[in-house]
Design an enzyme around this catalytic site. Structure first.
Site, PDB file in Angstrom:
ATOM      1  N   GLU A   1       7.899 -42.638  35.262  1.00  0.00           N
ATOM      2  CA  GLU A   1       7.182 -42.268  34.045  1.00  0.00           C
ATOM      3  C   GLU A   1       5.789 -42.895  33.916  1.00  0.00           C
ATOM      4  O   GLU A   1       5.452 -43.493  32.899  1.00  0.00           O
ATOM      5  CB  GLU A   1       8.034 -42.619  32.816  1.00  0.00           C
ATOM      6  CG  GLU A   1       9.339 -41.865  32.782  1.00  0.00           C
ATOM      7  CD  GLU A   1      10.157 -42.122  31.534  1.00  0.00           C
ATOM      8  OE1 GLU A   1      10.573 -41.140  30.910  1.00  0.00           O
ATOM      9  OE2 GLU A   1      10.386 -43.304  31.192  1.00  0.00           O
TER      10      GLU A   1
HETATM   11  C1  ACM Z   1      14.185 -43.605  33.533  1.00  0.00           C
HETATM   12  O1  ACM Z   1      15.132 -43.216  32.830  1.00  0.00           O
HETATM   13  N1  ACM Z   1      12.945 -43.518  33.094  1.00  0.00           N
HETATM   14  C2  ACM Z   1      14.418 -44.158  34.854  1.00  0.00           C
END
Ligand code: ACM
Length: 678
Positions: A318
């Site tokens: 992310e």
């Molecule tokens: C995640 O759930 N961002 C690894």
């Protein structure tokens, strides 16, 4: 409320349920979890009395000695039999063939053979790991018989299906202290799990003491972090239970807490703050800054010495690229190096980080975003966004593990996790050499909505179903049998110290402002927290908000509502099932009375949002009883706009909880309203 009449109704239900289960087979099935690869039960058992002793043969290992001692203590806790240690008769012979490397590897022989007969038991295993796993099975065979406690006679040969069977705990978004970690390690060992993935840094907190960079925890943790002594202690504690500890330091994103004390590592201008909300944030490290790599080299070197496992998790998930795109120096670097996208820049960063960690003797594991560019094949891909990345990684020559489908924080029922298989979906069609790279899986508990008080109930007992998926043969997929054993195992896990059941009472007590909780418990028993990412939509929270509402007390899976739904399905499939009809009617009366009884505590400040939930229960139970009546009479249910609205209301989440009996009641109502009159 007439509590005595509720008790009478519950007694009626018990009698009816016993009556319907008398068809059960004479030899009761085992309650083992995870199910062994091969198990054959024999009649009778080995008596557990004060003179029960254990003899050790073959290879000796301190882990075996300690595990035997824990086993004896657990037997004492379970049975109340005070075992004498000296002068005891050896009734269990534990024999280990050979030793293992000092540091537990990613693939170890954990097989064992256990034979329990009325005159004695033997546990044989090639390695200490097999002995540890076998002792847990031995404990699960302990039961009461008419002649006292016994270990059920059985012949068991067992080995895990996958070598990597883990649980990730996020100790950052909400702080989870050492004692909570330790009790969960004990429960993990009981379920034969062997990897504790410790998510140690996040936007909301940096949770490890660094001596080289003390502003990491000093400014990034609100004072809530593990000292190095605590880390060493937990690593030792896990190792003694055959559990590897893999630390995760999430880079280059999810790193706000690092940047509070070390803003010079960032791609954007500071100052930075510990994040108090949830989501994906812009602060990110600057992959074009050599100072970042010098910092990571020193810091990872310090951490590599604390965590002996060969693998080191670098997160990598992310990264939104916002600060990279906004920084002209970074944009110029990307142009010079032919890096077209933020993903390319992250791949460049990863290559540097992999080399740094290799120098410190570590192999990298990271979330599936790291599968980009020229990532070395030594890296392990941790699939969270979907099962495809696991198959793609395996085809590309990378080892991988699955977490997609195993996110416990999403509050799915155990059955849904249970049927997710690391070898399922695209992985099922892989060539065998690619399949061999799929090492297993990890359940994850992300900590947006958990505290030390509630985290156990968000992990257990559902974690045990995932543990079974990762240990037991692929053919073990019988959901009703899983739930039957899970109910036993959930109670059985209590002596490990996990508080998934134990904390329920005190939470209800607090909700009710320390007034009697019987009726409230009946209400909360049929609620479940909202699923997926729906918490926090109707209520504004920050990371500092207390998590002590109705939704926090509610367990992720209502066993009562699931049983009720089955009774309804059974009745509608076969209207002649009078026993189902009686139990359904009795439950509807019980819940209606409990909802009425719970009114007495709704003035509690912590139950401000509970009023509509309780009203919905009263309304749907009354409606359900009318539907049953109409079904009895074979006359269409008279069902007005008010009823329809009440039912619709109760099917929607209220106070961030689902009323789990509403969908089966709707089925009853639909059936009763839809039937033609006589
Ligand atoms: C995640 O759930 N961002 C690894």
């Amino acid at each position: 409320m007439a509590w005595r009449s509720v008790r009478a109704l519950i007694l009626v239900i018990s009698v009816l349920l016993v009556a319907t289960s008398l068809t059960a087979q004479a030899v009761s099935p085992h309650n083992l979890m995870p199910v062994p690869s091969s198990v054959s039960l024999q009649p009778g058992g080995l008596a557990l009395d004060a003179r029960f002793g254990v003899a050790l043969k073959g290879h000796r290992d301190p882990r075996i000695d300690a595990a035997v001692e824990r086993t004896l203590q657990r037997i004492t806790t379970m049975t109340g039999v005070l075992l004498v240690r000296t002068g005891a008769t050896p009734r269990l012979v534990v024999a280990c063939d050979h030793g293992v490397n000092r540091i537990q590897g990613a693939v170890e022989d954990e097989s064992y053979a256990l034979r329990v007969a009325p005159d004695g038991a033997t546990l044989n295993a090639p390695t200490p790991y097999g002995i540890l796993r076998g002792l847990e099975t031995f404990l699960q065979l302990v039961e009461q018989s008419p002649s006292g406690f016994v270990v059920r006679a059985a012949t068991i040969e067992d080995r895990p299906r996958f070598p990597w069977r883990g649980l990730m705990i996020d100790v950052c978004r909400h702080w989870i202290p050492a004692e909570v970690v330790k009790r969960n390690l004990d429960a993990m060992a009981a379920m034969k799990l062997n990897v504790f993935h410790w998510h140690l840094s996040e936007d909301q907190g940096f949770r490890v003491e660094s001596r080289l960079f003390p502003r990491l925890q000093g400014m990034g943790s609100d004072g809530l972090f593990f000292t190095q002594a605590e880390i060493r202690d937990i690593v030792r504690y896990a190792a003694a239970r055959g559990i590897r500890v893999i630390p995760e330091f999430d880079v280059p994103g999810h790193s706000s807490s690092w940047l509070v004390g070390y803003p010079e590592l960032a791609a954007g201008p500071g100052p930075f703050e510990i994040q108090r909300k949830w989501g994906v944030f812009d602060p990110v490290m600057d992959p074009t800054n050599e100072q970042v790599y010098r910092f990571l080299d020193k810091f990872f070197g310090e951490m590599a010495a604390l965590f002996p496992d060969e693998y080191f998790h670098i997160g990598g998930d992310e990264v939104n690229g916002v600060q990279w795109k906004a920084n002209p120096k970074i944009q110029a670097f990307m142009q010079r190096h032919g890096l077209k996208t933020p993903e390319d820049l992250q791949a460049h960063f990863n290559t540097r980080v992999v080399a740094i960690l290799k120098k410190h003797g570590k192999r990298v594991i990271g979330w599936d975003e790291i599968l980009h560019g020229n990532l070395p094949n030594s890296a392990v891909i941790h699939s969270w966004r979907g099962p495809d990345s696991l198959a793609q990684a395996a085809l590309g020559g990378y080892s991988g593990i699955l977490s997609n489908g195993y996110y416990l924080d999403l509050i799915w029922p155990a059955s849904r996790h249970y049927l997710v298989d690391p070898m399922g979906k695209r992985a099922a069609d892989l060539p065998s050499e690619a399949k061999a790279r799929i090492l297993g899986g990890e359940a994850c508990i992300w900590a947006e909505w958990v505290t030390p008080e509630t985290v156990d109930s968000r992990i257990w007992p559902r974690m045990a179903a995932i543990a079974e998926r990762l240990w037991s043969p692929a053919t073990v997929t019988d959901v009703p049998d899983m739930y039957r054993r899970l109910a036993v195992i959930s109670r059985w896990l209590e002596p490990t110290g996990v508080r998934h059941r134990a904390n329920y009472g005190p939470m209800l007590d607090r909700l009710a402002d320390h007034r009697p909780t019987g009726a409230l418990e009946g209400v909360v028993d049929i609620l479940e927290p909202v699923r997926d990412y729906n918490r926090g939509r109707a209520v504004a929270y920050t990371s500092l908000s207390p998590l002590n509402r109705l939704v926090d007390a509610a367990r992720p899976e209502s066993d009562k509502a699931r049983d009720f739904a089955q009774l309804v399905t059974g009745l509608l499939a076969d209207p002649a099932r009078q026993s189902n009809r009686e139990v359904i009617a009795t439950w509807l009366q019980v819940w209606r009375q409990q909802a009425q009884g719970a009114q007495a505590v709704l003035d509690s400040a912590l139950l401000q949002d509970a009023g509509p939930v309780v009203k919905n229960i009263e309304a749907v139970c009354a409606l359900g009883l009318r539907a049953l009546d109409a079904l009895d009479k074979k006359a269409p249910l008279a069902y007005g706009a008010d009823d329809r609205e009440a039912l619709e209301r109760s099917l929607k989440p209220t106070a961030e909880v689902h009323l789990m009996i509403a969908p089966p009641i709707k089925k009853l109502v639909d059936a009763a309203a839809g039937q033609a009159g006589r």
